[in-house]
Design an enzyme around this catalytic site. Structure first.
Site, mmCIF file in Angstrom:
data_model
loop_
_atom_site.group_PDB
_atom_site.id
_atom_site.type_symbol
_atom_site.label_atom_id
_atom_site.label_comp_id
_atom_site.label_asym_id
_atom_site.label_seq_id
_atom_site.Cartn_x
_atom_site.Cartn_y
_atom_site.Cartn_z
ATOM 1 N N CYS A 154 -1.076 1.103 7.135
ATOM 2 C CA CYS A 154 -1.617 1.306 5.793
ATOM 3 C C CYS A 154 -3.076 1.743 5.824
ATOM 4 O O CYS A 154 -3.547 2.402 4.901
ATOM 5 C CB CYS A 154 -1.392 0.052 4.968
ATOM 6 S SG CYS A 154 0.375 -0.182 4.670
ATOM 7 N N CYS A 194 -2.606 -3.514 7.010
ATOM 8 C CA CYS A 194 -2.098 -3.368 8.382
ATOM 9 C C CYS A 194 -2.489 -1.984 8.909
ATOM 10 O O CYS A 194 -3.010 -1.138 8.175
ATOM 11 C CB CYS A 194 -0.579 -3.556 8.415
ATOM 12 S SG CYS A 194 0.357 -2.144 7.798
ATOM 13 N N GLU A 246 0.827 -1.209 0.000
ATOM 14 C CA GLU A 246 0.000 0.000 0.000
ATOM 15 C C GLU A 246 0.862 1.260 0.000
ATOM 16 O O GLU A 246 0.453 2.299 -0.522
ATOM 17 C CB GLU A 246 -0.922 0.017 1.228
ATOM 18 C CG GLU A 246 -1.951 -1.100 1.257
ATOM 19 C CD GLU A 246 -1.460 -2.351 1.982
ATOM 20 O OE1 GLU A 246 -0.247 -2.661 1.903
ATOM 21 O OE2 GLU A 246 -2.279 -3.023 2.630
#
Ligand code: THU
Length: 142
Positions: free
Chosen positions: A94, A91, A60
């Protein structure tokens, strides 16, 4: 502005393609991300690890960097997958990146078996940008 159609299969295919180029010799998890912006363009990213482990760049990160470098800022749909096409959840870091660089209605892929989810529902009470940083906390500390 005309409404952009989201082709999730195309986004997933582009994410799988990007995952082929991931540099993940430490975790072995090759991740690809693809995002559609409000201009109708698709950008991609892949994870890039390094020997320090902790400085790993998620897929990302690459995606958001590509979007920003192209002068865009308005992601409306994002798909993140492993090399085998399995959808992955973003996560914590991100989630913040995507909230800050996506549209308010940014949709996040959950695979073909589930409906996409609003990214903002994955990060409740998110800080959306500089306007959310309290002004008393400046870089100078005054
Ligand atoms: N990874 C991503 O690329 N995106 C995420 O949202 C979570 C994790 C990568 C980082 C690392 O290279 C590997 O997956 C294992 O954590």
């Amino acid at each position: 502005m005309a409404r952009i159609a989201i082709d999730w299969n195309e986004l997933r295919a582009r994410a799988v393609q990007a995952a082929q180029n991931a540099y993940a010799p430490y975790s072995g998890l090759h991740v690809g991300a693809a995002g559609l912006t409000s201009s109708g363009r698709i950008y991609v990213g892949c994870n890039v690890e390094n020997a320090s482990y902790g400085l790993t760049l998620c897929a990302e990160c690459g995606l958001v960097s590509s979007v920003t470098a192209a002068g865009e800022a308005d992601l409306i749909a994002v798909s993140v997958v492993a090399r085998d096409g399995r959808p992955l959840a973003p996560c914590g870091r991100c989630r913040q990146l995507l909230v800050e660089h996506g549209s308010v209605g940014l949709l996040f892929d959950q695979g073909e078996a589930s409906a996409p989810i609003l990214l903002r529902d994955l990060l409740p009470d998110a800080w959306r940008g500089p306007e959310d940083v309290p002004s008393t906390h400046t870089a100078r500390g005054d």
